[in-house]
Design a protein around this motif. Structure first.
Motif, PDB file in Angstrom:
ATOM      1  N   LEU A 161     -25.577 -12.655 -61.594  1.00 47.07           N
ATOM      2  CA  LEU A 161     -24.814 -12.259 -60.410  1.00 47.07           C
ATOM      3  C   LEU A 161     -25.693 -12.186 -59.171  1.00 47.07           C
ATOM      4  CD1 LEU A 161     -22.484  -9.491 -61.887  1.00 47.07           C
ATOM      5  CD2 LEU A 161     -21.852 -11.792 -61.171  1.00 47.07           C
ATOM      6  N   THR A 162     -26.899 -11.687 -59.321  1.00 48.94           N
ATOM      7  CA  THR A 162     -27.823 -11.591 -58.189  1.00 48.94           C
ATOM      8  C   THR A 162     -28.243 -12.972 -57.714  1.00 48.94           C
ATOM      9  OG1 THR A 162     -28.632  -9.496 -59.043  1.00 48.94           O
ATOM     10  CG2 THR A 162     -30.013 -10.607 -57.431  1.00 48.94           C
ATOM     11  N   ALA A 206     -27.621 -16.919 -53.510  1.00 46.87           N
ATOM     12  CA  ALA A 206     -27.447 -18.317 -53.109  1.00 46.87           C
ATOM     13  C   ALA A 206     -26.184 -18.477 -52.254  1.00 46.87           C
ATOM     14  CB  ALA A 206     -27.374 -19.211 -54.337  1.00 46.87           C
ATOM     15  N   PHE A 207     -25.125 -17.815 -52.627  1.00 48.24           N
ATOM     16  CA  PHE A 207     -23.881 -17.880 -51.867  1.00 48.24           C
ATOM     17  C   PHE A 207     -24.060 -17.256 -50.482  1.00 48.24           C
ATOM     18  CE2 PHE A 207     -19.848 -15.910 -50.539  1.00 48.24           C
ATOM     19  CZ  PHE A 207     -19.068 -17.063 -50.447  1.00 48.24           C
ATOM     20  N   TRP A 242     -24.721 -17.796 -44.665  1.00 44.41           N
ATOM     21  CA  TRP A 242     -25.443 -17.328 -43.497  1.00 44.41           C
ATOM     22  C   TRP A 242     -26.215 -18.436 -42.790  1.00 44.41           C
ATOM     23  CZ3 TRP A 242     -30.830 -16.905 -42.707  1.00 44.41           C
ATOM     24  CH2 TRP A 242     -31.181 -16.226 -41.559  1.00 44.41           C
ATOM     25  N   TYR A 243     -26.805 -19.377 -43.546  1.00 48.68           N
ATOM     26  CA  TYR A 243     -27.696 -20.392 -42.985  1.00 48.68           C
ATOM     27  C   TYR A 243     -27.054 -21.282 -41.916  1.00 48.68           C
ATOM     28  CZ  TYR A 243     -31.093 -24.153 -42.720  1.00 48.68           C
ATOM     29  OH  TYR A 243     -31.982 -25.068 -42.261  1.00 48.68           O
TER      30      TYR A 243
END
Length: 53
Positions: free
Chosen positions: A38-39, A44-45, A50-51
């Motif tokens: 999950l982390t 990654a999500f 954000w990127y």
């Protein structure tokens, strides 16, 4: 050392216990593999969202 009956019959406390109405969920051990997945995917999500901003 003698053990009393009270210490022999007790179970260790669960890691997580949720009671909502008729639902009763108990997790005895920490699910490290699930938390890792999950982390990893959550990070990654979040980075992918954000990127581009």
């Amino acid at each position: 050392m003698s053990r009393t009956l009270a210490t022999v019959d007790t179970r260790p406390r669960p890691f997580l216990e949720i009671r909502i109405g008729g639902l009763h969920l108990t997790v005895d051990r920490v699910p490290y593999r699930l938390l890792t997945l999950l982390t990893t995917f959550g990070g990654a999500f979040a980075g992918g969202v954000w990127y581009p901003r």
